[in-house]
Each structure stands twice: as C-alpha cells, then as structure tokens.
Design a protein around this motif. Structure first.
Motif, PDB file in Angstrom:
ATOM      1  N   PRO A 144     -60.186  12.725  -8.094  1.00 57.94           N
ATOM      2  CA  PRO A 144     -61.495  12.377  -8.688  1.00 57.94           C
ATOM      3  C   PRO A 144     -62.695  13.001  -7.970  1.00 57.94           C
ATOM      4  CG  PRO A 144     -60.147  10.415  -8.339  1.00 57.94           C
ATOM      5  CD  PRO A 144     -59.450  11.540  -7.650  1.00 57.94           C
ATOM      6  N   GLU A 145     -62.479  13.670  -6.841  1.00 53.74           N
ATOM      7  CA  GLU A 145     -63.579  14.414  -6.207  1.00 53.74           C
ATOM      8  C   GLU A 145     -63.831  15.754  -6.897  1.00 53.74           C
ATOM      9  OE1 GLU A 145     -62.910  14.849  -2.008  1.00 53.74           O
ATOM     10  OE2 GLU A 145     -62.766  12.688  -1.725  1.00 53.74           O
ATOM     11  N   CYS A 146     -62.989  16.103  -7.855  1.00 57.47           N
ATOM     12  CA  CYS A 146     -63.195  17.353  -8.596  1.00 57.47           C
ATOM     13  C   CYS A 146     -64.312  17.149  -9.624  1.00 57.47           C
ATOM     14  CB  CYS A 146     -61.921  17.750  -9.347  1.00 57.47           C
ATOM     15  SG  CYS A 146     -60.529  18.106  -8.263  1.00 57.47           S
ATOM     16  N   ASN A 179     -52.730  11.314   4.015  1.00 53.58           N
ATOM     17  CA  ASN A 179     -51.776  12.158   3.274  1.00 53.58           C
ATOM     18  C   ASN A 179     -52.042  13.660   3.386  1.00 53.58           C
ATOM     19  OD1 ASN A 179     -50.286  10.007   2.195  1.00 53.58           O
ATOM     20  ND2 ASN A 179     -51.756   9.700   0.533  1.00 53.58           N
ATOM     21  N   TYR A 180     -53.212  14.058   3.898  1.00 52.24           N
ATOM     22  CA  TYR A 180     -53.528  15.489   3.994  1.00 52.24           C
ATOM     23  C   TYR A 180     -53.143  16.114   5.342  1.00 52.24           C
ATOM     24  CZ  TYR A 180     -56.844  15.004   0.006  1.00 52.24           C
ATOM     25  OH  TYR A 180     -57.440  14.786  -1.214  1.00 52.24           O
ATOM     26  N   VAL A 181     -52.791  15.290   6.352  1.00 51.05           N
ATOM     27  CA  VAL A 181     -52.588  15.881   7.684  1.00 51.05           C
ATOM     28  C   VAL A 181     -51.284  16.690   7.723  1.00 51.05           C
ATOM     29  CG1 VAL A 181     -53.980  14.113   8.859  1.00 51.05           C
ATOM     30  CG2 VAL A 181     -51.474  13.838   8.726  1.00 51.05           C
ATOM     31  N   GLY A 194     -64.407  15.980  11.245  1.00 55.12           N
ATOM     32  CA  GLY A 194     -65.381  15.283  10.412  1.00 55.12           C
ATOM     33  C   GLY A 194     -65.050  15.469   8.938  1.00 55.12           C
ATOM     34  N   CYS A 195     -65.995  15.076   8.090  1.00 56.08           N
ATOM     35  CA  CYS A 195     -65.824  15.279   6.646  1.00 56.08           C
ATOM     36  C   CYS A 195     -67.139  15.864   6.145  1.00 56.08           C
ATOM     37  CB  CYS A 195     -65.527  13.956   5.955  1.00 56.08           C
ATOM     38  SG  CYS A 195     -65.746  13.992   4.159  1.00 56.08           S
ATOM     39  N   ALA A 196     -67.054  17.061   5.576  1.00 51.95           N
ATOM     40  CA  ALA A 196     -68.268  17.760   5.139  1.00 51.95           C
ATOM     41  C   ALA A 196     -69.061  16.895   4.158  1.00 51.95           C
ATOM     42  CB  ALA A 196     -67.880  19.093   4.494  1.00 51.95           C
ATOM     43  N   MET A 197     -68.360  16.184   3.281  1.00 50.25           N
ATOM     44  CA  MET A 197     -69.077  15.360   2.305  1.00 50.25           C
ATOM     45  C   MET A 197     -69.790  14.190   2.981  1.00 50.25           C
ATOM     46  SD  MET A 197     -67.739  12.854  -0.619  1.00 50.25           S
ATOM     47  CE  MET A 197     -66.673  13.949  -1.505  1.00 50.25           C
ATOM     48  N   ILE A 225     -57.642  23.871   1.381  1.00 47.48           N
ATOM     49  CA  ILE A 225     -57.279  23.382   2.721  1.00 47.48           C
ATOM     50  C   ILE A 225     -58.519  22.783   3.369  1.00 47.48           C
ATOM     51  CG2 ILE A 225     -56.473  24.049   5.024  1.00 47.48           C
ATOM     52  CD1 ILE A 225     -54.932  26.350   3.640  1.00 47.48           C
ATOM     53  N   CYS A 226     -58.417  21.536   3.790  1.00 51.52           N
ATOM     54  CA  CYS A 226     -59.515  20.902   4.524  1.00 51.52           C
ATOM     55  C   CYS A 226     -59.278  21.179   6.012  1.00 51.52           C
ATOM     56  CB  CYS A 226     -59.524  19.399   4.253  1.00 51.52           C
ATOM     57  SG  CYS A 226     -60.755  18.531   5.250  1.00 51.52           S
ATOM     58  N   PRO A 227     -60.113  22.015   6.624  1.00 48.97           N
ATOM     59  CA  PRO A 227     -59.843  22.392   8.021  1.00 48.97           C
ATOM     60  C   PRO A 227     -59.861  21.194   8.959  1.00 48.97           C
ATOM     61  CG  PRO A 227     -61.942  23.342   7.242  1.00 48.97           C
ATOM     62  CD  PRO A 227     -61.326  22.646   6.074  1.00 48.97           C
ATOM     63  N   ASP A 228     -60.660  20.193   8.643  1.00 52.10           N
ATOM     64  CA  ASP A 228     -60.733  19.019   9.529  1.00 52.10           C
ATOM     65  C   ASP A 228     -59.440  18.202   9.500  1.00 52.10           C
ATOM     66  OD1 ASP A 228     -63.658  18.779  10.617  1.00 52.10           O
ATOM     67  OD2 ASP A 228     -63.786  19.545   8.577  1.00 52.10           O
ATOM     68  N   MET A 229     -58.823  18.140   8.325  1.00 49.87           N
ATOM     69  CA  MET A 229     -57.565  17.391   8.205  1.00 49.87           C
ATOM     70  C   MET A 229     -56.412  18.119   8.892  1.00 49.87           C
ATOM     71  SD  MET A 229     -57.550  14.485   6.583  1.00 49.87           S
ATOM     72  CE  MET A 229     -58.566  13.480   5.506  1.00 49.87           C
ATOM     73  N   LYS A 230     -56.610  19.383   9.186  1.00 45.54           N
ATOM     74  CA  LYS A 230     -55.512  20.168   9.773  1.00 45.54           C
ATOM     75  C   LYS A 230     -55.636  20.275  11.296  1.00 45.54           C
ATOM     76  CE  LYS A 230     -53.513  21.070   5.895  1.00 45.54           C
ATOM     77  NZ  LYS A 230     -53.803  19.722   5.355  1.00 45.54           N
ATOM     78  N   PHE A 276     -70.815  16.479  -2.225  1.00 48.81           N
ATOM     79  CA  PHE A 276     -69.551  16.956  -2.826  1.00 48.81           C
ATOM     80  C   PHE A 276     -68.584  17.347  -1.715  1.00 48.81           C
ATOM     81  CE2 PHE A 276     -72.363  20.514  -2.139  1.00 48.81           C
ATOM     82  CZ  PHE A 276     -71.539  21.493  -1.593  1.00 48.81           C
ATOM     83  N   CYS A 277     -67.319  17.439  -2.089  1.00 41.97           N
ATOM     84  CA  CYS A 277     -66.306  17.932  -1.152  1.00 41.97           C
ATOM     85  C   CYS A 277     -66.152  19.436  -1.399  1.00 41.97           C
ATOM     86  CB  CYS A 277     -64.979  17.225  -1.391  1.00 41.97           C
ATOM     87  SG  CYS A 277     -63.620  18.095  -0.568  1.00 41.97           S
ATOM     88  N   PRO A 278     -66.405  20.257  -0.387  1.00 41.29           N
ATOM     89  CA  PRO A 278     -66.324  21.708  -0.594  1.00 41.29           C
ATOM     90  C   PRO A 278     -64.916  22.176  -0.990  1.00 41.29           C
ATOM     91  CG  PRO A 278     -67.287  21.174   1.559  1.00 41.29           C
ATOM     92  CD  PRO A 278     -66.809  19.885   0.965  1.00 41.29           C
ATOM     93  N   ILE A 279     -63.924  21.395  -0.635  1.00 38.65           N
ATOM     94  CA  ILE A 279     -62.540  21.805  -0.962  1.00 38.65           C
ATOM     95  C   ILE A 279     -62.278  21.529  -2.447  1.00 38.65           C
ATOM     96  CG2 ILE A 279     -60.088  21.256  -0.529  1.00 38.65           C
ATOM     97  CD1 ILE A 279     -62.637  20.956   2.249  1.00 38.65           C
ATOM     98  N   HIS A 280     -62.608  20.338  -2.902  1.00 34.20           N
ATOM     99  CA  HIS A 280     -62.369  19.995  -4.311  1.00 34.20           C
ATOM    100  C   HIS A 280     -63.342  20.694  -5.251  1.00 34.20           C
ATOM    101  CE1 HIS A 280     -60.060  16.863  -2.283  1.00 34.20           C
ATOM    102  NE2 HIS A 280     -59.320  16.869  -3.383  1.00 34.20           N
ATOM    103  N   VAL A 307     -66.099   5.642   0.618  1.00 31.89           N
ATOM    104  CA  VAL A 307     -65.783   5.494   2.060  1.00 31.89           C
ATOM    105  C   VAL A 307     -65.968   6.794   2.833  1.00 31.89           C
ATOM    106  CG1 VAL A 307     -64.255   3.482   2.156  1.00 31.89           C
ATOM    107  CG2 VAL A 307     -63.320   5.725   1.571  1.00 31.89           C
ATOM    108  N   ASN A 308     -65.975   7.913   2.130  1.00 36.02           N
ATOM    109  CA  ASN A 308     -66.234   9.199   2.801  1.00 36.02           C
ATOM    110  C   ASN A 308     -67.714   9.276   3.147  1.00 36.02           C
ATOM    111  OD1 ASN A 308     -63.799   9.371   1.286  1.00 36.02           O
ATOM    112  ND2 ASN A 308     -63.817  11.596   1.454  1.00 36.02           N
ATOM    113  N   SER A 309     -68.107   8.477   4.119  1.00 32.02           N
ATOM    114  CA  SER A 309     -69.513   8.379   4.536  1.00 32.02           C
ATOM    115  C   SER A 309     -69.514   7.864   5.970  1.00 32.02           C
ATOM    116  CB  SER A 309     -70.250   7.397   3.615  1.00 32.02           C
ATOM    117  OG  SER A 309     -69.533   6.172   3.537  1.00 32.02           O
TER     118      SER A 309
HETATM  119 FE1  SF4 Z   1     -63.955  15.309   3.358  1.00 36.58          FE
HETATM  120 FE2  SF4 Z   1     -61.929  17.010   3.778  1.00 36.58          FE
HETATM  121 FE3  SF4 Z   1     -61.616  14.914   2.108  1.00 36.58          FE
HETATM  122 FE4  SF4 Z   1     -63.161  16.959   1.416  1.00 36.58          FE
HETATM  123  S1  SF4 Z   1     -60.933  17.011   1.762  1.00 36.58           S
HETATM  124  S2  SF4 Z   1     -63.662  14.808   1.207  1.00 36.58           S
HETATM  125  S3  SF4 Z   1     -64.082  17.559   3.373  1.00 36.58           S
HETATM  126  S4  SF4 Z   1     -61.988  14.833   4.323  1.00 36.58           S
END
Ligand code: SF4
Ligand code: 13P
Length: 308
Positions: free
Chosen positions: A206-208, A31-33, A92-95, A266-271, A178-182, A120-122
């Motif tokens: 819920p990542e907030c 949903n973020y792309v 990737g995913c920073a978290m 904005i999650c740069p990886d999702m973009k 943690f997620c740097p965006i949230h 699952v973010n692992s």
């Molecule tokens: Fe990972 Fe990006 Fe989701 Fe944050 S928004 S958890 S960095 S994929």
C-alpha cells in the motif's frame, strides 16, 4: 554494517545463541532484512506484528530489533522496561524522516478539528503529536473507525493516504511523504511482468502510488502478503515491494514461484544488519534506544489505541 575480520557465519550464530541466553534477549526482525538475520530471529513480521510482539509481556529483558529505527523506537515505547537494541544505529527510514513535529503542527493548525492518523513509519517525536497510529496492515480499519463527519489527516505517506481514501471513498488530508523504494514502481513494470508471466498474480504494497495498487491484483502489508500467498491456489506471484520479503515467501512456499516487480526494489537501511552486527549488539549491549520519558509517555497513547 560492522567489519567482521575472522568469524564464520556458523561461529557467529553460535555466539549469538550464547549471548541471547546470557542477556535473556529475543530477536525481532522485519520481513525485509537479510535472510541470514530472518533465520536467527525469534520472530519475523510486518510492522504491526512486530509492534504486537514488542508489546507482549514476555519475560525477556532485552529486545534486539533487526529493522529500522522507527520500529525499534516503537518497541521501546511499548516496552519501556526492556532494553531495546538496534544493532545498526544508522538504519533509518527515508519516509519517516520526511516530516517533523513542527511541520505536523502546522498542518494540524490548518485543520484544527481533524483526527490525525500517523503511519508507524514516523519518528517517536512525530507520534507524540498525533491521535492514532496505523500500519499498512490496519490503515483502512483505523480510518474506518473514525466517525464519517470527522476530517482525517494522514501523515507521512501520501500514497497510503490516497489508497485508504480510495478504498473507503473518503477524503483524506494527505502529507506528501513517500517511500523512495515503493515510489520506483511504474505501471510499465507491471505491464511488462504481466506480459512475461501472464498466469502470475501481482501483489504490491500500500505504499505504492494509487495507479500501481489499481493495476495490481492485491495491495497488502508484508505480513498479509505471506498469508495471501499461502492461501492462494496460484503458483506464481509478482512481488511489488522490497525484495527482502521474497526470501521468506520462498522459504515458506517452496512449491511457488516469486518474481520481483523490479530487482532494484532494495531498501538500503533494511539491508544494513548482518550477523556480525547482532553479535556485537548482544556482546556490547548497544546501540540502546533511549527516548525521553515524556516522548515515551505521549507517543504511547497513539500506538496503543491502534493496537486496541
Ligand atoms: Fe522506510 Fe525502507 Fe520501508 Fe521505504 S522500505 S518505508 S524507506 S523502511
Ligand atoms: P509492513 O508493515 O507492511 O511490513 O511495511 C513496513 C515498511 O517499511 C514498508 O516499506
């Protein structure tokens, strides 16, 4: 992002449609792309919905995964017989990168009787060392299913662990990922937005951090946000998650108004994934997700347990 010197978006969409047939492929997108990718996807969803889709016994030979690496790896683990392509291999995913198997094993040693719940973010490797996975859509249910006398470790998201612990009134042994965006959201942002738009409903992920989820009206996975908005009589929503979801919220609810909690979420990886990347992925069948068989075999149990 690859460089596209001379194809229009319409030409790219046509080429993708042709190649999709040739490769007998389906396109899954988070949903973020970018909106241009959501529009050509066969299925758009949150991490749980995408895992369920990837596990489905469709007759597709190839899954093109528009999202980040851990999502494509999960699809490969659940459908090892299919080719899974990640058009942007550096997404990737920073978290997910905040914990490795070594660190996880050290935590487990400290709490040898605990049940390990892994968001699952692992990485696939980390999933080989855990008892059960969860997503933001089912984390509470998964933890609630663990007998009350058992200790629970949650990795890697400390915020998700705290939110689940608060909701269930249960002590959770948390890792500090943690997620740097949230993690950017502040109470001040919520207060300011509420002052600007007093009639709006505030929805966060819920990542907030727990003070953010407490200040919001609801904390939901991206899939649950879509359902919540559709069924809500409210007309205006403040969205505290990655802003890519707002494209789909607006498309599916043209009569409602959506305001990002901050435009900077904005999650740069999702973009990274653009139409040209999907075209190249299908044309050249890359980049294929390849995981060692032993990783697939030992990570699958924890994901399948979650899906049950
Ligand atoms: Fe990972 Fe990006 Fe989701 Fe944050 S928004 S958890 S960095 S994929
Ligand atoms: P959802 O599973 O809620 O879509 O969240 C995935 C994610 O990466 C959130 O940052």
């Amino acid at each position: 992002m690859s460089c596209n010197p001379n194809l229009t978006p319409q030409e790219l969409r046509e080429k993708i449609a042709e190649l999709k047939q040739k490769r007998n492929a389906i396109i899954l997108a988070h949903n973020y792309v970018l909106g241009e990718i959501q529009d050509i996807a066969d299925f758009c969803g949150d991490s749980l919905e995408l895992s369920i889709k990837a596990a489905e016994n469709t007759n597709a030979d190839t899954i093109v995964f528009c999202g980040v690496r851990f999502m494509a790896e999960t699809a490969k683990i659940l459908s090892p017989g299919k080719k899974v392509l990640l058009p942007t291999p550096d997404a990737g995913c920073a978290m997910a990168d905040m914990i490795d198997l070594n660190t996880l094993n050290k935590i487990k040693k400290q709490y040898p009787d605990a049940v390990t719940v892994c968001y699952v973010n692992s990485t696939a490797e980390v999933k080989t060392g855990v008892d059960i996975c969860c997503t933001s859509a089912n984390a509470e249910r998964i933890v609630a299913s663990i007998p009350a006398e058992k200790e629970v470790i949650m990795v890697p998201d400390g915020n998700l662990g705290a939110n689940v612990g608060n909701a269930l009134k249960r002590k959770i042994i948390r890792y500090n990922g943690f997620c740097p965006i949230h993690n950017r959201f502040t109470r001040q942002m919520i207060e300011d937005r509420r002052r600007e738009f007093p009639e709006a409903v505030v929805i966060v992920h819920p990542e907030c951090a727990p003070d953010i989820t407490a200040a919001a009206d609801a904390a939901l996975s991206t899939g649950a946000m879509l359902g919540f908005v559709k069924n809500s009589p409210a007309k205006m929503f403040i969205i505290g998650t990655e802003i890519g979801i707002i494209y789909r919220l607006r498309k599916e609810n043209p009569d409602k108004i959506f305001i990002p909690l901050t435009e900077q979420a904005i999650c740069p990886d999702m973009k990274k994934c653009e139409l040209f990347d999907v075209y190249i992925a299908l044309r050249d069948m890359k980049e294929e997700i390849i995981l060692p068989q032993e990783v697939i075999d030992s990570a699958r149990g924890a994901i399948e347990k979650m899906l049950k």
